[in-house]
Design a protein around this motif. Structure first.
Motif, PDB file in Angstrom:
ATOM      1  N   VAL A 142      -0.613 -14.379  -0.379  1.00 11.54           N
ATOM      2  CA  VAL A 142       1.034 -14.256   0.499  1.00 11.54           C
ATOM      3  C   VAL A 142       1.074 -13.315   1.776  1.00 11.54           C
ATOM      4  CG1 VAL A 142       3.255 -12.955  -0.555  1.00 11.54           C
ATOM      5  CG2 VAL A 142       1.686 -14.621  -2.350  1.00 11.54           C
ATOM      6  N   LEU A 143       0.342 -11.747   1.696  1.00 16.19           N
ATOM      7  CA  LEU A 143       0.079 -10.730   2.423  1.00 16.19           C
ATOM      8  C   LEU A 143      -0.219 -10.959   4.465  1.00 16.19           C
ATOM      9  CD1 LEU A 143      -0.158  -8.024   0.638  1.00 16.19           C
ATOM     10  CD2 LEU A 143       2.061  -8.600   1.025  1.00 16.19           C
ATOM     11  N   ARG A 192       8.805  -8.605   4.562  1.00 12.38           N
ATOM     12  CA  ARG A 192       7.375  -9.000   4.056  1.00 12.38           C
ATOM     13  C   ARG A 192       7.150  -8.418   1.677  1.00 12.38           C
ATOM     14  NH1 ARG A 192       2.629  -9.442   6.475  1.00 12.38           N
ATOM     15  NH2 ARG A 192       0.549  -8.051   6.029  1.00 12.38           N
ATOM     16  N   LYS A 193       7.803  -7.666   1.599  1.00 13.91           N
ATOM     17  CA  LYS A 193       8.143  -7.195   0.314  1.00 13.91           C
ATOM     18  C   LYS A 193       8.327  -7.481  -0.199  1.00 13.91           C
ATOM     19  CE  LYS A 193       7.777  -2.124   2.721  1.00 13.91           C
ATOM     20  NZ  LYS A 193       8.507  -0.436   2.760  1.00 13.91           N
ATOM     21  N   PRO A 195       4.727  -0.290  -9.619  1.00  6.54           N
ATOM     22  CA  PRO A 195       5.763  -1.387 -10.194  1.00  6.54           C
ATOM     23  C   PRO A 195       5.261  -1.964  -9.997  1.00  6.54           C
ATOM     24  CG  PRO A 195       7.014   0.406 -10.453  1.00  6.54           C
ATOM     25  CD  PRO A 195       6.014   0.952  -9.997  1.00  6.54           C
ATOM     26  N   THR A 196       5.389  -2.394  -8.763  1.00  9.75           N
ATOM     27  CA  THR A 196       4.897  -3.377  -7.526  1.00  9.75           C
ATOM     28  C   THR A 196       3.447  -2.885  -6.824  1.00  9.75           C
ATOM     29  OG1 THR A 196       7.344  -4.140  -7.586  1.00  9.75           O
ATOM     30  CG2 THR A 196       5.230  -4.769  -5.673  1.00  9.75           C
ATOM     31  N   PRO A 197       2.656  -3.272  -5.940  1.00  9.94           N
ATOM     32  CA  PRO A 197       1.445  -2.701  -5.503  1.00  9.94           C
ATOM     33  C   PRO A 197       1.501  -2.701  -4.515  1.00  9.94           C
ATOM     34  CG  PRO A 197       0.728  -4.738  -6.617  1.00  9.94           C
ATOM     35  CD  PRO A 197       2.340  -4.807  -6.626  1.00  9.94           C
ATOM     36  N   ASP A 200      -0.533  -3.227   0.769  1.00  8.82           N
ATOM     37  CA  ASP A 200      -0.124  -3.705   2.110  1.00  8.82           C
ATOM     38  C   ASP A 200       0.222  -2.201   2.965  1.00  8.82           C
ATOM     39  OD1 ASP A 200       0.530  -5.323   4.079  1.00  8.82           O
ATOM     40  OD2 ASP A 200       2.108  -5.188   3.680  1.00  8.82           O
ATOM     41  N   GLY A 201      -0.727  -1.421   2.278  1.00 14.36           N
ATOM     42  CA  GLY A 201      -0.475  -0.342   3.395  1.00 14.36           C
ATOM     43  C   GLY A 201       0.440   0.879   3.528  1.00 14.36           C
ATOM     44  N   THR A 202       2.413   0.624   2.482  1.00 12.12           N
ATOM     45  CA  THR A 202       3.297   0.770   2.708  1.00 12.12           C
ATOM     46  C   THR A 202       3.227   1.361   1.515  1.00 12.12           C
ATOM     47  OG1 THR A 202       4.145  -1.400   1.853  1.00 12.12           O
ATOM     48  CG2 THR A 202       3.823  -0.610   4.360  1.00 12.12           C
ATOM     49  N   TRP A 203       4.934   1.677   1.823  1.00 15.75           N
ATOM     50  CA  TRP A 203       5.587   2.543   0.019  1.00 15.75           C
ATOM     51  C   TRP A 203       6.160   1.951  -0.444  1.00 15.75           C
ATOM     52  CZ3 TRP A 203       2.918   6.681  -1.468  1.00 15.75           C
ATOM     53  CH2 TRP A 203       2.573   7.342  -0.235  1.00 15.75           C
ATOM     54  N   PRO A 204       7.172   1.860  -1.102  1.00 18.60           N
ATOM     55  CA  PRO A 204       8.237   0.956  -1.860  1.00 18.60           C
ATOM     56  C   PRO A 204       9.414   0.871  -1.507  1.00 18.60           C
ATOM     57  CG  PRO A 204       7.497   2.133  -3.661  1.00 18.60           C
ATOM     58  CD  PRO A 204       7.251   2.535  -2.234  1.00 18.60           C
ATOM     59  N   PHE A 205      10.186   2.134  -0.332  1.00 19.59           N
ATOM     60  CA  PHE A 205      11.089   1.536   0.695  1.00 19.59           C
ATOM     61  C   PHE A 205      10.490   1.603   2.144  1.00 19.59           C
ATOM     62  CE2 PHE A 205       9.264   5.946   1.783  1.00 19.59           C
ATOM     63  CZ  PHE A 205      10.195   6.389   3.505  1.00 19.59           C
TER      64      PHE A 205
END
Length: 669
Positions: free
Chosen positions: A566-567, A527-528, A359-361, A365-370
């Motif tokens: 943005v990142l 950031r997320k 849903p969101t890439p 950024d090398g991370t997960w949705p949480f």
């Protein structure tokens, strides 16, 4: 139901989820569930014969030691949350978004390099005049190109600053609107109790408003699974989130026809952890209000499942087209993903590729949705260690010892009265229920009063037991940080202020480190949310918050920008002191001292030169440090009064004078 091409993949994902659940229980879940029992019960679990006799960190031989008759729980877990929690909680921290500053290359350095190259080029020419003209032309061109590059850099910085200001405004609006404070408190509590708290960054659509918002919400770590082959969270190739919602809600969310999921519901959680958890029924949903469906949201960095062990090679090749970053939603006994039903495959032009994308890439950024909140990561493990785990043996020992002491008190508090059997019933009645100042007549043949009646007393407590208890409590305090100073107590008076400051600084080492970890997590949350805002929000979503002009700027500077801008061209941080009260108190004290020293010089400077920016900045920081609104305290620069007119010079004798133009002296004619 038609056969779905992903049926074998769904079965493989179910198997991997089961393996991940078993791995999690061994590495993390068992200890987390035990710590949760100490915090919120059931508080008699420790005296259960199966769990109490062979529990981790404390083993009792039932053949030689029987369970105490009085079961007691010393709830140190609650003390941990109540003492460390207020240090770590935040009030919706102030988020700052700043544009990155690109280092400026001195013009002299560039021109020196160009000149050196031109001189080398001139040496190769035979005609000195032509060489000089070429050198001059190249230097002018280089200077022009440098000036153009400087102008582009300035424009880029201004755009980045405007983009940062817009994002900062929105990112400081949503925490209050979506109550991030409460969500973060729940995650911090779970991190203190179990070892890991989870904050998920997701979209939120208020009912009836027709807009989309980006927020971060708490979900228990019990619903998280991580790739069992990973040694760190960043190295994991997939994670899964367990969801439990009413069937009608799931059908609506995934645009499934009504009654599609009938017969596939689960009113109770069949999670693998519950098969090992003694009190699984104590804290789980029961489906009394709705027919509940348990389903899994899988975020994969290894494709839709073609790379899973056990998938046929013929199927692996056909699934490579979906790419590495895929999103699959599955449930038990349903042979297809909820987000990729058969009717979507059959309909021409269906957005299949879009349906299985994250849903969101966040993978960009090398991370997960949480965002994880943890205080003790374990090397070579994606699962951290709970704060109570190192002291679990001492905690169980204290529970058992206090229970035995309470049982001893219960027994020793019983009063036994021995009376001669030959004493009359009237005498026995007077001893048991007589009034104050009751006269008791003793027959001569019974002997003295001590020979007639006697109180039996239990042996006194062995005083050394309290020394053992105190030693174990000291060990527990050292492992967890719940020392007497955390309670505002001290066993002796300090001999000097230096000793008191040393104790205070040592006391704050652990809380300061834990607070820093929380602030880093909240920075990652910001950031997320910024990436999710760039990816999903449009002008119609921004207009209710920032107005039409802000919505237009959002479209031009944020929505149309490259996500990398943005990142990586903006930096996100939490303002110091906005997430923890001790830092805020320190800043307030420092600014109060600064006000006494530099306030008057800054006021004099502003009065003299009309530049009130330094003065207003000091007032702004001081007001924010004590939770005052700085608006209204700023001073506005007023234009300096014009100088008085110069006196006109007297004309010489015999001459005529005429009016001179403004700003000039008298004109002679």
């Amino acid at each position: 139901m038609l056969d779905h091409p992903l049926r074998p993949i769904i079965q493989q994902w179910r198997d991997k989820i089961k393996l991940a659940a078993e791995h999690k229980w061994k590495k993390f879940g068992d200890d987390a569930a035990e710590a949760a029992r100490f915090y919120n019960g059931p508080h008699d679990f420790l005296y259960n014969s199966r769990m109490g006799s062979a529990s981790k960190g404390f083993v009792i031989d039932e053949d030689t030691v029987s369970a105490p008759s009085f079961g007691m729980t010393v709830n140190k877990a609650a003390e941990l949350v109540q003492l460390f929690g207020p240090i770590l909680y935040h009030k919706n921290p102030i988020r700052q978004v700043n544009s990155r500053k690109v280092p400026e290359i001195p013009q002299s350095l560039i021109m020196a390099q160009v000149q050196q190259q031109v001189q080398q080029m001139g040496l190769s020419m035979n005609d000195p005049m032509v060489a000089a003209q070429a050198e001059q032309q190249v230097l002018m061109t280089a200077q022009m190109m440098y000036s153009q590059a400087q102008q582009q850099t300035i424009m880029m910085r201004e755009a980045d600053k405007a983009r940062a200001d817009i994002l900062s405004f929105y990112l400081n609006y949503t925490p209050n609107a979506l109550d991030l404070k409460t969500e973060a408190r729940s995650a911090i509590d779970e991190a203190l109790i179990k070892g890991l708290g989870c904050l998920w960054t997701e979209l939120y659509q208020p009912e009836g408003l027709g807009i989309t918002m980006v927020g971060t919400f708490y979900d228990t770590v019990d619903n998280l699974l991580i790739d069992p082959d990973a040694e760190t969270l960043r190295d994991a190739k997939w994670i899964a989130k367990r969801c439990i919602h009413p069937i009608w809600q799931v059908e609506k969310e995934y645009s499934l026809p009504p009654k599609t999921l009938r017969g596939n519901m689960e009113s109770l959680n069949r999670y693998a952890e519950n098969m090992s958890d003694e009190d699984a029924d104590y804290n789980r949903k029961t489906g009394h209000s709705n027919d509940l469906l348990v389903y899994w949201k899988i975020f994969s960095k290894m494709g839709i499942g073609g790379r899973l062990v056990g998938v046929p090679q013929s199927l692996k090749d056909s699934l490579e087209v979906f790419g590495n970053f895929c999103y699959i939603v599955i449930c038990d006994e349903l042979p297809y993903p909820l987000n990729l039903p058969p009717q979507m495959l059959e309909a021409p032009g269906s957005p299949v590729d879009q349906a299985i994308q994250w849903p969101t890439p966040f993978w960009a950024d090398g991370t997960w949705p949480f965002t994880p909140i943890a205080f003790h990561w374990v090397p070579r493990s994606p699962w951290p260690m709970g704060h109570l785990k190192p002291a679990m043996g001492e905690l169980k020992f204290l529970d058992w010892v206090y229970s035995f002491i309470a049982s001893k008190i219960r027994i020793s508090c019983r009063d036994f009265l021995a009376v001669q059997k030959s004493a009359s019933s009237e005498l026995k009645e007077l001893i048991l229920s007589g009034k104050d100042y009751t006269l008791i007549e003793i027959e001569k043949q019974h002997g003295t009063i001590n020979e007639v009646v006697q109180f039996l007393q239990h042996p006194q407590f062995n005083g050394s037991i309290w020394e053992v208890v105190q030693a174990v409590e000291r060990n527990f305090a050292q492992r967890t940080g719940l020392s007497e100073l955390m309670y505002g107590q001290t066993s002796h008076q300090y001999r000097s202020a230096a000793e008191a400051e040393t104790k205070r600084s040592q006391l704050n080492i652990r809380p300061d480190d834990m607070a820093s970890l929380v602030e880093e997590a909240m920075t990652e949350v910001a950031r997320k949310e910024a990436l999710a805002c760039r990816w999903h929000l449009e002008a119609k979503d921004i207009s209710p918050v920032m107005g039409p002009i802000g919505a237009q700027l959002w479209t031009e500077l944020v929505e149309s920008s490259d996500p990398a801008e943005v990142l990586y061209q903006l930096e996100y941080r939490i303002e110091a002191g906005s997430a923890r009260k001790p830092n805020k108190d320190r800043d307030a004290a420092n600014l109060q001292q600064a006000m006494q020293i530099i306030l008057n010089p800054l006021f004099t400077y502003g009065s003299t030169y009309g530049d009130w920016a330094p003065f207003n900045k000091l007032i702004h920081d001081w007001a924010r440090s004590i939770d005052l609104d700085p608006e209204g305290y700023a001073l506005t620069a007023q234009p300096l009064p014009p100088p008085p007119p110069m006196p006109a010079e007297a004309p010489p004798e015999g001459g005529d004078s005429v009016a001179s133009p403004a700003g000039e002296g008298p004109m002679m004619q």
